[in-house]
Design a protein around this motif. Structure first.
Motif, mmCIF file in Angstrom:
data_model
loop_
_atom_site.group_PDB
_atom_site.id
_atom_site.type_symbol
_atom_site.label_atom_id
_atom_site.label_comp_id
_atom_site.label_asym_id
_atom_site.label_seq_id
_atom_site.Cartn_x
_atom_site.Cartn_y
_atom_site.Cartn_z
ATOM 1 N N THR A 232 64.435 -20.716 0.635
ATOM 2 C CA THR A 232 64.990 -19.352 0.569
ATOM 3 C C THR A 232 65.355 -19.026 -0.864
ATOM 4 O OG1 THR A 232 67.247 -20.130 0.973
ATOM 5 C CG2 THR A 232 65.926 -19.543 2.891
ATOM 6 N N LYS A 233 65.178 -17.734 -1.215
ATOM 7 C CA LYS A 233 65.641 -17.211 -2.505
ATOM 8 C C LYS A 233 66.508 -15.995 -2.214
ATOM 9 C CE LYS A 233 62.985 -16.973 -6.064
ATOM 10 N NZ LYS A 233 61.879 -16.625 -6.980
ATOM 11 N N THR A 234 67.765 -16.027 -2.706
ATOM 12 C CA THR A 234 68.709 -14.951 -2.398
ATOM 13 C C THR A 234 69.294 -14.381 -3.679
ATOM 14 O OG1 THR A 234 70.512 -16.545 -2.202
ATOM 15 C CG2 THR A 234 69.322 -16.000 -0.194
ATOM 16 N N LYS A 235 69.683 -13.103 -3.589
ATOM 17 C CA LYS A 235 70.279 -12.409 -4.737
ATOM 18 C C LYS A 235 71.284 -11.392 -4.224
ATOM 19 C CE LYS A 235 68.954 -9.569 -8.741
ATOM 20 N NZ LYS A 235 67.800 -8.945 -9.451
ATOM 21 N N ASN A 236 72.483 -11.405 -4.802
ATOM 22 C CA ASN A 236 73.537 -10.422 -4.466
ATOM 23 C C ASN A 236 73.891 -10.441 -2.987
ATOM 24 O OD1 ASN A 236 73.610 -9.610 -7.128
ATOM 25 N ND2 ASN A 236 72.145 -7.937 -6.828
ATOM 26 N N ILE A 237 74.019 -11.647 -2.391
ATOM 27 C CA ILE A 237 74.461 -11.702 -0.999
ATOM 28 C C ILE A 237 75.803 -12.416 -0.954
ATOM 29 C CG2 ILE A 237 72.067 -11.843 -0.201
ATOM 30 C CD1 ILE A 237 72.680 -14.749 0.607
ATOM 31 N N ASN B 216 65.964 -8.619 -1.816
ATOM 32 C CA ASN B 216 66.994 -9.554 -2.292
ATOM 33 C C ASN B 216 66.917 -10.907 -1.594
ATOM 34 O OD1 ASN B 216 68.024 -7.824 -4.151
ATOM 35 N ND2 ASN B 216 69.719 -7.111 -2.883
ATOM 36 N N VAL B 217 66.165 -10.993 -0.484
ATOM 37 C CA VAL B 217 66.082 -12.238 0.269
ATOM 38 C C VAL B 217 64.622 -12.550 0.565
ATOM 39 C CG1 VAL B 217 66.768 -13.488 2.340
ATOM 40 C CG2 VAL B 217 68.341 -11.848 1.308
ATOM 41 N N THR B 218 64.208 -13.803 0.257
ATOM 42 C CA THR B 218 62.860 -14.279 0.566
ATOM 43 C C THR B 218 62.995 -15.562 1.380
ATOM 44 O OG1 THR B 218 62.001 -13.415 -1.515
ATOM 45 C CG2 THR B 218 60.653 -15.044 -0.379
#
Length: 1136
Positions: free
Chosen positions: A97-102, A76-78
């Motif tokens: 950064t690439k984030t998802k569902n945080i 979910n995090v790069t």
């Protein structure tokens, strides 16, 4: 058989049960539960690292790009770090950064106050229907009327509460413990409903008594909303919001953002007064302005008219952003969607971030292109901590954020050649922290590893080395007349690789001015003056004799370059000598001191030889000595300039002067002139002779002693010398060679003269006479005879005649009594014997004319108008109409007038006529009603019949109708009769009146009454159902039968009403009882029956197709079972 029968019963029961369940529960229920779990702690996943190293043999830094990417375990995090070389020793560092569902973080504590409108207009709109006729529905009914609440047609209140709860849920889930929430409601006043601010603590929302968490969603306790009722006091709502904010400001952190959210549906108002809405709105604007000093105000117009007053008001309360109000329009159908838009706007304001980048930069690098608040100096280097702010999520749900800053190698800290790390990746110091890391412990993070150089613990590095310059030592070639300087050594600014480099490389150099700041600075401090201390040139290095090469070594003292410099001359001195000679000989009588000093100029520069204007020659306009000739370098010359030569002997000039011819005295002349007829016609005085002679420069002539008396009437006008006005003549030196007399005086004469004048005088309004400007004649010789006349007449020999006219003939006329001297009298212009003019004056007087004044009276009742003359007034004066004049026309005081005193200014010859308009006075005539006795005890009331002219006679028979006679007649009383006069004269006070009295009806007689009602019969005339009533004008004997068909049932019918019924077909008159008919009206029937929803019936009755199909299927199964049972029983009977 028993088994089969029992089986059928079980089957029938089962199907019946299923049918009932289907009726109640057929349909689809869906619940969406938000995923509120945060991703687990990140760890090193895939490692993507590419490096381009520098070339060590050349000692250059890393070139190209270096990039490495790390992931969280759940993907979910790069986090990606890229290093790009900008120039030697300078690098750009970019984090992506690439984030998802945080869970997003905020840089600020957010304090939110929700201000909610609970006035009466926020209610759900409810319809009521007949209990057994669902097509008959009304608004605002109750059970007593046979109606019951059945259908909610507009769930305004419910959806508004759902919208607020959606906002609360979004705020808590988005900001966690970084947000506090308070709730204010307002109607007639406002109340803070939350006992204390709601905020998260240990992962759960605090203040559970006001907040409910159910099915994964947060919402307010429904009791906080109360009921929709009352007025709309928005001002008090803002005041309470301000109080609520004071409860939390600086409670959590000093870095806070206050937000006030207002949801309302109408204009503020606290009463039905016409100005109530305007007053309430102005108070709300003031209150919102106070709130906006400490908070951002968002407003939501709920179910309001687009471009209406309510929308305009709500926009005026909102904070302006980019010159637009933070206002949203919402409706019952889209309230939650609008709330989502507002939450996004709040996110932009409070800078919601995805997480925080951490980086450690070694101490030998400097950091730039980043805010000072994001960097911290430590003993190990510079710690960088930058918030990552992303935008909208992509189609896969990822949010991308990027930040960039620059690092530069500090060469002063590079003490030896070697590799210098750009970032310190040891101990996980370079990472992306997300989740709750900005607020507390248990951080979620992705460590960014860069395993590219094991010896440097995975740190990207740059190869660097120290450099050295060299010293320039200057020697100077001697030059004639120039001092040989001695100057200190100079350090070069250009540096070169030392012998201590990795491969022991060397560098051979020779002196080059570009190695220093610039060549002029190398020479600026070198002395370039001659023996007099004057700068006359410059030094430059001798390129004809270049220096040998030198090897740069690590020891700076050994890096010395010697260079030779030569002098370049730029200036030379010159001198100009001035000589006065005796007569025309060459013998020098005087050489002027101080004029032969040396002066410096650039070589070949031109020099002007000045031969005039020198102080020793005397006054420039009258010099004592004049130029003869000059020599340049001892050679005679006529040139006025020469050029500077390198040989200073060639730059010597000698100039020679001789005395002026008129050095001691000059000629003069005195003339006598007649200028009576002007300068252009000036002539010599008859018999006069000009005086001439010689005059020394130290002498003068007083011209006052040169005046003469000539025959005739002459006087001295002016005396001039050489064109100037003066009474003393002095000598003026002529130019050399000019023998004419230049000192000239003129004594100028004129003949004695005079004038005549005419002055007019006009009478003013106060009786005095004005003095008009005089009309003055041209100049005349003394002794001339003149006269003034009104009309042209034959001239008299030797007399000048002037004609006068009345310039204000419209308003004035000649006053022959005052004119002086009389018209036609002759006067003679006197002889003064001087320049003073003699003058005679004629005075002519004019008096004001008179104009008539009158007043005319006009009457509106046909009375003939009349006229009255008033005293006449002066033309151009004022005429006045007084109140006394106005009152004089009011005949017997029977009239009124709007005319007021007035003044007419600037009256003309035609005079003035004032006009007064009268209106006949009027007064009401009334009819008074009494019963039994003609006194206060018997008084029933009175009515105004009409308004009549005062003084007019009114007859009762002409104005009182039968209806008026019986208007106040009590029940069981006879018709009215007049008391007193039946003819009255109208007056203002007291009011004219007719008196009517009623007497009791004989025993055994009575009237009947008809009462009219809406929808149903009420209990009293104060009931909202009561329409009106009337009573019969006739008395009936007891026992008389009155039929309903004789009743006027349409008497009070109006638009929108229709007759429904009368309560009885007839009634029998009872003398001592109530004889009443009741008539019922109803509203007109609608053209189309209202659509209703029939509650309590299965889906087939409500139009729900999906549910209806399922229900019909169950119904058919039940019917089949019943039919089957019936057939079995019938067969059994047949078998029996």
């Amino acid at each position: 058989m028993k088994v089969k029968e029992s089986t059928r019963k079980i089957l029938i029961g089962l199907l019946t049960f299923v049918l009932l369940i289907g009726v109640v529960f057929v349909g689809t229920t869906q619940n969406a539960r938000a995923n509120t779990e945060r991703p687990v702690k990140g760890d090193l996943g895939q490692l993507n690292s590419t490096a381009i190293y520098g070339e060590k043999d050349r000692g250059t830094p890393v070139s190209g790009e270096l990039e490495f990417t790390n992931f969280s375990e759940d993907g979910n995090v790069t986090a990606t770090k890229k290093i790009t070389k900008l120039e030697n020793g300078k690098f750009e560092i970019t984090f992506t950064t690439k984030t998802k569902n945080i869970v997003k973080l905020t840089e600020k504590q957010i304090n939110v106050v929700i201000v909610f409108d609970k006035s009466g207009s926020m209610k759900n709109e409810v319809k009521y229907c007949k209990q057994y006729n669902l097509n008959d529905c009304r608004n605002n009914k109750n059970k007593n009327d046979g109606y019951t609440k059945e259908v909610i047609t507009k769930a305004k209140w419910d959806n508004a509460k759902a919208g607020v709860n959606s906002l609360v849920d979004n705020l808590i889930k988005t900001y966690g413990k970084d947000v506090s929430i308070q709730f204010v409601t307002f109607d007639n006043g406002a109340t803070i409903k939350t006992e204390s601010p709601i905020y998260q603590e240990n992962g759960e929302a605090s203040n559970s008594t006001d907040l409910i968490y159910e099915n994964g969603n947060y919402s307010f306790d429904s009791e906080l909303f109360g009921k929709a009722n009352g007025w709309t006091n928005i001002k008090d709502g803002f005041d309470k919001a301000n109080t609520a904010l004071s409860n939390v400001t600086n409670k959590f952190t000093e870095d806070e953002q206050n937000i006030v959210f207002l949801l309302g549906d109408g204009e503020p108002r606290l009463s039905n007064d016409p100005d109530a809405a305007t007053i309430a709105h102005n108070e709300a604007v003031t209150a919102s302005s106070i709130v906006k000093k400490n908070a951002t105000v968002y407003t939501l117009g709920y179910d309001v008219e687009v471009n209406g007053t309510a929308e305009s008001n709500l926009k005026s309360y909102a904070t302006l952003k980019d010159n637009k109000p933070l206002y949203w329009a919402g409706s019952i159908d889209n309230i939650k969607t609008v709330i989502q838009s507002i939450v996004r706007a709040i996110n932009e304001e409070v800078t919601s971030i995805e997480g925080m980048i951490h980086d450690m930069i070694p101490s030998y690098f400097t950091v730039s292109s980043v805010k000072n608040e994001y960097i911290t100096k430590t003993a190990d280097g510079t710690a960088v901590k930058i918030p990552m702010t992303g935008g909208e999520a992509d189609k896969d749900g990822y949010v991308t954020a990027t930040t960039t800053f620059t690092v530069t190698l500090d060469e002063s800290k590079v003490l030896e050649p070697g590799w210098y790390a750009i970032n310190d990746h040891s101990n996980g110091q370079v990472k992306f922290v997300y989740g709750e890391s900005a607020s507390g412990s248990n951080d979620d993070e992705v460590v960014i590893k860069a395993a590219i150089d094991e010896e440097n613990e995975g740190n990207p590095a740059v190869y660097a080395y120290p450099e050295q310059g060299y010293i320039l030592r200057r020697t100077f070639v001697e030059s004639d007349g120039i001092k040989t300087p001695s100057r200190p050594d100079v350090q070069s600014t250009t540096k070169f690789i030392t012998g201590q480099s990795l491969d022991n490389q060397t560098k051979n150099i020779a002196f080059d001015a570009s190695h220093f700041e610039n060549e002029s600075e190398l020479l600026a401090d070198i002395d370039a003056t001659d023996n007099n201390g004057v700068v006359i040139g410059y030094w430059k290095h001798n390129q004809q004799n270049p220096v040998s090469t030198t090897t740069i070594t690590p020891i700076i003292e050994n890096n010395v370059v010697e260079e030779e410099f030569v002098f370049v001359r730029e200036k030379q001195k010159y001198i100009i000598n001035h000589h006065i000679v005796d007569g025309n000989e060459d013998e020098i009588a005087l050489t002027q001191p101080g004029l032969g000093e040396d002066v410096y100029k650039e070589l070949n520069a031109p020099v002007m030889i000045e031969t005039a204007g020198h102080e020793f020659l005397g006054d420039s306009s009258a010099p004592n000595f004049v130029y003869r000739d000059h020599k340049i370098g001892g050679v005679s010359s006529t040139a006025s300039t020469f050029n500077i030569q390198a040989d200073d002997n060639a730059n010597v000039v000698d100039v020679y002067y001789v005395p002026h011819k008129y050095k001691d005295e000059a000629p003069y002349v005195i003339n006598y002139v007649d200028i009576t007829d002007g300068e252009e016609n000036a002539t010599a005085i008859p018999g006069s002779t000009s005086e001439t002679g010689q005059l020394g420069y130290d002498q003068s002539i007083d011209l006052n002693t040169k005046q003469h008396t000539f025959a005739g009437y002459y006087y001295v006008d002016t005396i001039t010398t050489d064109g100037e006005g003066a009474t003393t003549l002095t000598a003026i030196r002529p130019e050399e060679g000019d023998d004419s007399a230049l000192s000239v005086a003129s004594i100028r004469y004129k003949r004695v003269q005079g004038t005549y004048a005419i002055q007019e005088h006009y009478q003013e309004l106060d009786g005095s006479y004005s003095d008009e400007p005089m009309k003055v004649s041209g100049l005349l010789n003394a002794g001339t005879v003149v006269r003034v006349v009104q009309e042209v007449s034959d001239p008299i020999g030797g007399v000048i005649t002037e004609t006068v006219t009345n310039t204000k003939a419209q308003t004035h006329e000649l006053n022959t009594d005052l004119t002086n001297p009389a018209l036609g009298d002759k006067l003679t212009i006197p002889n003064t014997g001087t320049s003073e003019l003699g003058q005679v004056v004629f005075h002519v007087y004019y008096k004001l004319k008179m104009a008539p004044v009158a007043v005319e009276y006009h009457y509106d009742d046909g009375t003939a108008k009349s006229r009255q003359d008033l005293p006449a007034v002066y033309v151009t004066g004022s005429a006045n109409l007084t109140q006394e004049h106005i009152d004089a026309g009011n005949l017997n005081g029977l009239y009124t007038t709007d005319s007021t005193p007035e003044t007419v200014a600037n009256v003309t010859n035609d005079g003035v006529v004032f006009h007064v308009y009268y209106t006949r006075k009027t007064a009401p005539v009334v009819v008074r009603y009494y019963h039994d006795t003609f006194d206060n005890d018997g008084y029933l009331g009175e009515d105004i019949i009409a308004t009549y002219k005062v003084g007019e006679s009114v007859n009762a028979a002409d104005v009182i109708t039968a209806n008026m006679m019986d208007k106040y007649r009590p029940v069981k009383y006879l018709g009215g009769a007049f008391i007193g006069e039946t003819t009255v004269v109208v007056s203002e006070d007291p009011t004219g009146a007719f008196n009517i009295i009623y007497m009791p009806a004989p025993v055994g007689k009575a009237t009947y009454k008809v009462m009219f009602w809406l929808d149903e019969i009420g209990t009293s005339t104060t009931s909202e159902k009561f329409i009106n009533q009337y009573e019969s004008s006739e008395l009936f004997d007891e026992g008389t039968q009155i039929d309903a068909k004789d009743i006027d049932t349409e008497r009070f019918l109006t638009t929108g009403l229709m007759f429904k019924s009368i309560d009885k077909e007839s009634l029998e008159i009872v003398a001592d009882g109530e004889n009443v008919f009741h008539v019922i009206y109803i509203s007109n029937a609608p053209s189309k029956a209202p659509e209703t929803t029939i509650l309590g019936l299965p889906a087939i009755a409500t139009g729900d197709v999906n549910n209806a199909i399922a229900y019909l299927t169950l119904l058919l199964l039940a019917v089949s079972a019943v039919v089957g049972t019936y057939k079995v029983r019938k067969n059994r009977k047949n078998e029996a």
